[in-house]
Scaffold this active site. Structure first.
Site, PDB file in Angstrom:
ATOM      1  N   CYS A 135      40.134   1.431 -61.687  1.00 62.29           N
ATOM      2  CA  CYS A 135      40.731  -0.098 -61.525  1.00 62.29           C
ATOM      3  C   CYS A 135      41.900   0.059 -62.448  1.00 62.29           C
ATOM      4  O   CYS A 135      42.227   0.827 -63.045  1.00 62.29           O
ATOM      5  CB  CYS A 135      39.726  -1.115 -61.986  1.00 62.29           C
ATOM      6  SG  CYS A 135      39.382  -1.047 -63.480  1.00 62.29           S
ATOM      7  N   ASP A 168      37.407  -8.412 -73.179  1.00 60.22           N
ATOM      8  CA  ASP A 168      37.724  -9.281 -72.024  1.00 60.22           C
ATOM      9  C   ASP A 168      38.359 -10.290 -72.527  1.00 60.22           C
ATOM     10  O   ASP A 168      38.550 -11.249 -71.815  1.00 60.22           O
ATOM     11  CB  ASP A 168      36.194  -9.795 -71.473  1.00 60.22           C
ATOM     12  CG  ASP A 168      35.560  -8.346 -70.654  1.00 60.22           C
ATOM     13  OD1 ASP A 168      34.392  -8.657 -70.248  1.00 60.22           O
ATOM     14  OD2 ASP A 168      36.405  -7.369 -70.511  1.00 60.22           O
ATOM     15  N   LYS A 183      29.073 -14.148 -65.553  1.00 60.36           N
ATOM     16  CA  LYS A 183      29.222 -13.301 -64.360  1.00 60.36           C
ATOM     17  C   LYS A 183      28.565 -11.834 -64.510  1.00 60.36           C
ATOM     18  O   LYS A 183      27.660 -11.249 -63.935  1.00 60.36           O
ATOM     19  CB  LYS A 183      30.650 -12.794 -64.198  1.00 60.36           C
ATOM     20  CG  LYS A 183      31.059 -11.628 -63.330  1.00 60.36           C
ATOM     21  CD  LYS A 183      32.408 -11.550 -62.986  1.00 60.36           C
ATOM     22  CE  LYS A 183      32.982 -10.810 -64.079  1.00 60.36           C
ATOM     23  NZ  LYS A 183      32.979  -9.489 -64.234  1.00 60.36           N
ATOM     24  N   ASN A 184      28.643 -11.408 -66.184  1.00 59.68           N
ATOM     25  CA  ASN A 184      28.123 -10.101 -66.468  1.00 59.68           C
ATOM     26  C   ASN A 184      26.868 -10.010 -66.886  1.00 59.68           C
ATOM     27  O   ASN A 184      26.140  -8.919 -67.473  1.00 59.68           O
ATOM     28  CB  ASN A 184      29.297  -9.683 -67.551  1.00 59.68           C
ATOM     29  CG  ASN A 184      30.699  -9.195 -66.937  1.00 59.68           C
ATOM     30  OD1 ASN A 184      30.815  -9.250 -65.851  1.00 59.68           O
ATOM     31  ND2 ASN A 184      31.453  -8.971 -67.922  1.00 59.68           N
ATOM     32  N   ARG A 201      37.340 -13.844 -59.188  1.00 59.96           N
ATOM     33  CA  ARG A 201      36.341 -12.750 -59.231  1.00 59.96           C
ATOM     34  C   ARG A 201      35.327 -13.212 -60.433  1.00 59.96           C
ATOM     35  O   ARG A 201      34.152 -12.841 -60.672  1.00 59.96           O
ATOM     36  CB  ARG A 201      36.647 -11.185 -59.471  1.00 59.96           C
ATOM     37  CG  ARG A 201      37.474 -10.804 -58.328  1.00 59.96           C
ATOM     38  CD  ARG A 201      37.633  -9.431 -58.719  1.00 59.96           C
ATOM     39  NE  ARG A 201      36.509  -8.755 -59.059  1.00 59.96           N
ATOM     40  CZ  ARG A 201      36.446  -7.375 -59.725  1.00 59.96           C
ATOM     41  NH1 ARG A 201      37.353  -6.690 -59.837  1.00 59.96           N
ATOM     42  NH2 ARG A 201      35.482  -6.804 -59.996  1.00 59.96           N
ATOM     43  N   ARG A 249      37.520   4.257 -65.884  1.00 61.16           N
ATOM     44  CA  ARG A 249      36.151   3.668 -65.558  1.00 61.16           C
ATOM     45  C   ARG A 249      35.111   4.736 -65.249  1.00 61.16           C
ATOM     46  O   ARG A 249      34.649   4.383 -64.119  1.00 61.16           O
ATOM     47  CB  ARG A 249      36.391   2.563 -64.631  1.00 61.16           C
ATOM     48  CG  ARG A 249      37.150   1.461 -64.846  1.00 61.16           C
ATOM     49  CD  ARG A 249      37.177   0.529 -66.309  1.00 61.16           C
ATOM     50  NE  ARG A 249      35.916  -0.137 -66.250  1.00 61.16           N
ATOM     51  CZ  ARG A 249      35.781  -1.525 -65.512  1.00 61.16           C
ATOM     52  NH1 ARG A 249      36.956  -2.017 -65.159  1.00 61.16           N
ATOM     53  NH2 ARG A 249      34.914  -2.280 -65.879  1.00 61.16           N
TER      54      ARG A 249
END
Ligand code: EPZ
Length: 430
Positions: free
Chosen positions: A117, A314, A22-23, A406, A122
């Site tokens: 978030c 993460d 994803k990243n 997500r 952030r």
């Protein structure tokens, strides 16, 4: 809203494949804005909510998008609406990644401030100050970042701290700037290397990605490209923890083993066996098939999250579940985000013995976890609650799994294929 139900106690076995990262996909799809003529093709793109969000954002700007399973074609030649609106950006902070490409190609952008978030404030101040050093004039008002630049120029920029998307935004902006840009104290995550490889394929001149100093020499134009996204090291590590919490033994295919030194080192130190079984060449990506064996007793140990190549933030929530089952006291210190312990309260409800003191969580184990209804608060916390359910005695019901979707494609289906007793219940529309 969907829920995922897990009945714990199964030992996972069989084989499962790691999806695209994803990243890496998010900045790479955003980089398609830099190409003024022609259509690029991106493959091995994970089918995630965040990917559909950025595709929606790019198409509202005027890009033509054709998505078919893991392949996405993007033609940005028709882009004319240079705005990323709040209603899209609030669902995915990484939308900020269009700011650098828009300023580089069009000299104009209006991007909603991402806002905070669940895991922290952030801020994006480092993105903004870097772009200003490259000649952009930026106003922040009414919740939007308004940027203008006749043409960006090269600059020598030192980040206060290594920001992943900040580095990515400025690398993309610098590819079309006049002159040379040097980014110092840049982030070193492998996804930045994947973005740089894709940009080089488009004709950009970039060196030093993966180190703390990246040099980009601006060019006049970038051309369309066909590019395959690298495998997702965070999904891979999450699946490794699934082996650890179930004393499982399975094959993890297409694993970016070479990018996972810190997390694999800690899992092995805890007692897991993680070994490549063969070397499969994927175009441009070293992807290995890896045998993963969780075995009890696991040893508790201390972990501190750090920017790459340190232990990834993460993976903090997922690793915490493993430490609940390990013998002894473990201390997990979160140094990257200020509020990334939301999963602790839910794990405590499942019987975990965890005390939070400032930026550290002290975990006493081994604990027998018991199934319970729990609520996901953010992407990686939701993964940790599913992992806890795999180990818990009885049934765990994880709500708000849109967080999970997500960043993980059909996570419950991958675990089902490994023998877990897990399924998704979709809320009936009322
Ligand atoms: C990226 O977020 C990832 N997201 C995050 O993954 C990941 O947790 C994070 O990097 C750290 O590895 C994507 O790549 C899309 P940062 P990013 O800028 O770029 C501070 C997931 O679960 N900072 O590296 O937003 C910031 O507050 C997600 O997949 C500033 O102060 O993270 C944080 O404390 C979650 N000013 C630290 O730097 C800035 O301008 C690192 O943030 C930018 C960042």
């Amino acid at each position: 809203m969907d829920t995922i139900i897990v009945r714990g106690g199964r030992q996972l076995s069989g084989e499962v494949e790691v999806s695209g990262a994803k990243n890496a996909a998010l900045p790479i799809l955003a980089s398609s804005l830099l190409v003024s003529r022609g259509c690029s093709r991106f493959t091995n793109v994970p089918r995630l909510r965040d990917i559909s969000t950025i595709c929606t954002l790019l198409s509202t700007m005027g890009a033509r998008i054709d998505a078919h399973e893991e392949t996405i074609d993007i033609d940005a030649s028709g882009v004319s609406f240079l705005e990323a609106s709040y209603d899209l950006v609030k669902t995915m902070r990484a939308s900020i990644l269009v700011l650098g490409p828009l300023l580089a190609r069009f000299g104009e952008a209006a991007v909603s401030l991402p806002g905070g978030c669940a895991i922290g404030a952030r801020p994006v101040n480092l993105h903004i100050s870097g772009l200003e050093m490259m000649g952009a004039s930026i106003k922040v008002e009414h919740g939007y970042i308004y940027g203008r630049a006749r043409r960006l120029h090269g600059a020598d920029i030192t980040f206060d701290l290594p920001t992943v998307t900040g580095t990515e935004n400025l690398v993309m902006a610098a590819t079309l700037a006049q002159g040379t840009t040097i980014l110092r104290n840049a982030a070193r995550e492998p996804e930045i290397g994947d973005l740089a490889s894709c940009l080089r394929r488009m004709g950009a001149r970039i060196e030093g990605d993966g180190t703390a100093t990246i040099t980009i020499e601006g060019v006049e134009e970038l051309h369309p490209v066909e590019y395959e996204i690298m495998p997702d090291r965070i999904e891979a590590a999450t699946l490794m923890v699934a082996a650890g919490v179930t004393s499982g033994d399975f094959l993890l295919k297409n694993c970016p083993f070479g990018n996972m030194g810190a997390e694999i080192g800690k899992l092995q130190e805890a007692g897991m066996i993680i070994n490549p079984v063969d070397k499969r060449e994927k175009s441009g990506h070293d992807a290995l098939d890896v045998r993963v064996v969780g075995q009890r007793p696991l040893a508790g140990l201390d972990v501190k999250t750090m920017p790459y190549p340190g232990f990834p933030t993460d993976m903090q929530a997922q690793f915490m579940v493993l430490m609940c089952l390990a013998r002894g006291t473990s201390v997990i210190t979160e140094t990257v985000f200020e509020n990334r312990f939301m999963h602790v309260f839910e794990l405590q409800r499942m019987g975990a013995d965890i005390e939070v003191e400032g930026r550290s969580a002290i975990i006493k184990g081994p604990q027998k976890l018991s199934g319970a209804p729990v609520m996901a608060s953010d992407l990686r916390a939701s993964a940790s609650l599913v992992l806890a359910g795999l180990a818990a005695e009885g049934e765990t019901i994880v709500s708000r799994v849109y967080h999970l979707d997500r960043g993980y494609f059909q996570f419950e289906k991958k675990l089902q294929a490994l023998g877990a007793d897990i399924w998704r219940e979709t809320a009936k529309a009322v």
